[in-house]
Design a protein around this motif. Sequence first.
Motif, mmCIF file in Angstrom:
data_model
loop_
_atom_site.group_PDB
_atom_site.id
_atom_site.type_symbol
_atom_site.label_atom_id
_atom_site.label_comp_id
_atom_site.label_asym_id
_atom_site.label_seq_id
_atom_site.Cartn_x
_atom_site.Cartn_y
_atom_site.Cartn_z
ATOM 1 N N ASP A 188 37.653 37.691 34.052
ATOM 2 C CA ASP A 188 36.802 36.667 34.655
ATOM 3 C C ASP A 188 35.406 36.608 34.061
ATOM 4 O O ASP A 188 34.804 35.521 33.962
ATOM 5 C CB ASP A 188 36.685 36.901 36.164
ATOM 6 C CG ASP A 188 37.994 36.697 36.896
ATOM 7 O OD1 ASP A 188 38.930 36.125 36.298
ATOM 8 O OD2 ASP A 188 38.094 37.133 38.068
ATOM 9 N N GLU A 221 40.466 42.717 36.114
ATOM 10 C CA GLU A 221 40.206 41.369 36.626
ATOM 11 C C GLU A 221 38.811 40.898 36.227
ATOM 12 O O GLU A 221 38.606 39.745 35.822
ATOM 13 C CB GLU A 221 40.362 41.359 38.141
ATOM 14 C CG GLU A 221 40.178 39.996 38.773
ATOM 15 C CD GLU A 221 40.376 40.019 40.282
ATOM 16 O OE1 GLU A 221 39.702 39.218 40.963
ATOM 17 O OE2 GLU A 221 41.190 40.841 40.765
ATOM 18 N N LYS A 266 34.475 45.234 41.814
ATOM 19 C CA LYS A 266 34.228 43.810 41.573
ATOM 20 C C LYS A 266 32.754 43.475 41.783
ATOM 21 O O LYS A 266 32.150 42.751 40.975
ATOM 22 C CB LYS A 266 35.097 42.959 42.504
ATOM 23 C CG LYS A 266 36.589 43.009 42.176
ATOM 24 C CD LYS A 266 37.388 42.183 43.184
ATOM 25 C CE LYS A 266 38.884 42.321 42.936
ATOM 26 N NZ LYS A 266 39.677 41.541 43.936
#
Length: 325
Positions: free
Chosen positions: A120, A116, A72
Amino acid sequence: MRLRKVELHLHHEGAAPPSFIKGLAKEKSVNLNGVFKSDGSYAFRDFVHFLSVYEAATSVLKTPEDYARLTKAVLEESAANDVIYSETFLSPDFCGGSDVGAWREYLHAIKDAADEAERDHGIILRGIVTCIRHFGPEKAKASALCAAETAGDWIVGFGIAGDEMEGKPKDFAYSFDMAREAGLRLTAHAGEWGGAQSVRDAVDDLKVERIGHGVHAINDLALVDKLVENEITLEVCPGSNVNLEVYPSLADHPIEKLRQRGVKVTVSTDDPPFFHTTMRDEYINLARTFRWDEDVFAELNDTAARAAFCDEDTRTRVLKRLERT
C-alpha cells in the motif's frame, strides 16, 4: 524535507502513536493513569521513568492482532515521512513472553501487516529481535532462541535494548553467540548512558557491527578511530538524545563531529512519539543546525542502506529508490 529515507533504529512499541495506545486501552478497559500528559502525549520524567511508561503503554498490546494493528499504524506514519526502508526492534518478551510458539504467532501477524504496508505504501520493514538488558541474561537467552528459530529474510538481526546501566555487555555474550550462529547480524544499544567504555565493551565482547546511539564514543578518540577502522555504523537518534537530555541541545550533539572523523553515522527517531519527533523533523533540524544539504543526507541514507541487515536483493532495491534524478 521530502527526501526518501532509511531508518535503522526504531522501537516497534515505542513508535506507537499515543492515540492508538489510548484507543486500545479503552477497548480493553485497561487503566493507563500516569502514562499520558493532559495534552495526550506520553508522560515521563527521565530515562528510567521512560522505560516504566514504555512498558505500561506496551501492556495493552496483548495479542498478535494488536501487533498487526500497531504495525500498520507505525508504518503509515513512517511512510508519511518518506521512509522507504525501516528496521524495527521487536522483543519476544512483549510478544508472547519469549515462548517460541507464541512468538511465531506474533511474528506472523506483524509480517503480514508489514507486507500489506509494503503493497500500500511502498515501505519495506525488517525485524531485529532485541533482548531487554534490565530483564537479565537468562531472559536474554530465551529471546535469542526465539530469534534463532525465526532467523531468515524477515528477521535479520539481533540486539539488546533497555537500561544500559544494568549489567555488562559480556553478560549477554551467550545470547549474541547464539544469534550469530543462526546467521543474524548484530547490533547493541551502547554509548547513550554508559559512556565511551560501553561502546568499546559492546564492540569487543559482543562483536557487533552496528551500535545503537554510540554518541559518547566521541569522548574517546582512540575508540572513534577503532569504529572507523572496523567500519562500525552508528544508529544515531539526535532528537531522542536531546529530549532525554543526553545533550542539552542539538548544537551540542556530536553527530557532525563523528561524521567529520569518518565514522559511519545514520539518523533515526528511536521512539518518535515519546520524543516529539519524526524522520522529517530530524532532517529539518539537522539541516538547520549543521547546515547539512541534500548531498549530506544522500550520504547518510546510502550509509544506512549499506549497513542495513537485509538481503542483497532488498538492499539493491532500496539503493535504487534512493537514487536522485
